[in-house]
Design a protein around this motif. Structure first.
Motif, short mmCIF file in Angstrom:
data_model
loop_
_atom_site.label_atom_id
_atom_site.label_comp_id
_atom_site.label_asym_id
_atom_site.label_seq_id
_atom_site.Cartn_x
_atom_site.Cartn_y
_atom_site.Cartn_z
N LEU A 73 0.83 -1.21 0.00
CA LEU A 73 0.00 0.00 0.00
C LEU A 73 0.87 1.26 0.00
O LEU A 73 0.61 2.20 -0.76
N PHE A 74 1.91 1.28 0.82
CA PHE A 74 2.80 2.44 0.86
C PHE A 74 3.45 2.68 -0.50
O PHE A 74 3.52 3.82 -0.97
N GLY A 75 3.88 1.62 -1.16
CA GLY A 75 4.47 1.75 -2.49
C GLY A 75 3.50 2.34 -3.49
O GLY A 75 3.87 3.19 -4.31
N ILE A 76 2.24 1.94 -3.41
CA ILE A 76 1.22 2.47 -4.31
C ILE A 76 0.98 3.96 -4.03
O ILE A 76 0.87 4.76 -4.96
N VAL A 77 0.92 4.33 -2.76
CA VAL A 77 0.73 5.74 -2.38
C VAL A 77 1.87 6.59 -2.96
O VAL A 77 1.63 7.64 -3.56
N VAL A 85 -5.98 5.92 -2.81
CA VAL A 85 -5.61 4.81 -3.68
C VAL A 85 -6.31 3.50 -3.34
O VAL A 85 -6.03 2.48 -3.94
N ILE A 86 -7.22 3.50 -2.39
CA ILE A 86 -7.75 2.24 -1.86
C ILE A 86 -8.46 1.41 -2.93
O ILE A 86 -8.35 0.20 -2.94
N LYS A 87 -9.18 2.05 -3.84
CA LYS A 87 -9.89 1.28 -4.87
C LYS A 87 -8.92 0.47 -5.72
O LYS A 87 -9.20 -0.66 -6.08
N PHE A 88 -7.77 1.04 -6.04
CA PHE A 88 -6.74 0.32 -6.79
C PHE A 88 -5.98 -0.63 -5.87
O PHE A 88 -5.76 -1.79 -6.22
N ALA A 89 -5.60 -0.15 -4.71
CA ALA A 89 -4.74 -0.92 -3.81
C ALA A 89 -5.43 -2.17 -3.27
O ALA A 89 -4.78 -3.18 -3.05
N ILE A 90 -6.72 -2.10 -3.10
CA ILE A 90 -7.42 -3.24 -2.49
C ILE A 90 -7.30 -4.48 -3.38
O ILE A 90 -7.26 -5.60 -2.88
N MET A 91 -7.17 -4.28 -4.68
CA MET A 91 -6.98 -5.43 -5.57
C MET A 91 -5.62 -6.08 -5.33
O MET A 91 -5.46 -7.27 -5.58
#
Length: 107
Positions: A73-77, A85-91
């Motif tokens: 999650l941190f990397g995605i942020v 970013v939760i909609k993308f990260a949750i996948m």
């Protein structure tokens, strides 16, 4: 409006990455530690509870996810330069089939 937050606590290295991603304005003090919060809704809350049944929430509906998922999650942020970013990260962090046994198909 977010109902919940994932708290990502920052050490010096993570803080530098947050500042480099121009997200210094998102840094908050939580229990005397620097953190960023990734907001999510009740719908995502249900998915996260299924994926991480041991999650606990504090009085402000903040939680900490397991380290491996937190690092993802941190990397995605940092890559997306936003905390929304939760909609993308949750996948990436939620596996709906975790703990399910594999059944063979019968023909």
């Amino acid at each position: 409006m977010a109902d919940y937050n994932i708290n990502i606590f920052l050490d010096d290295e993570k803080l530098k990455k947050v500042e480099a991603a121009e997200l210094a304005g998102q840094v908050k003090e939580i229990d005397g530690k620097k953190a960023i919060q990734v907001p999510f809704t009740d719908k995502e809350h249900k998915k996260l509870i299924k994926g991480f049944p041991d999650l606990t929430f504090d009085a402000s509906n903040g939680c900490i996810i397991p380290e491996n998922a937190e690092n993802t999650l941190f990397g995605i942020v940092i890559d997306m330069k936003t905390v929304d970013v939760i909609k993308f990260a949750i996948m990436k962090i939620y596996n709906p089939l975790a703990g399910k046994s594999i059944r063979s198909a019968r023909y």
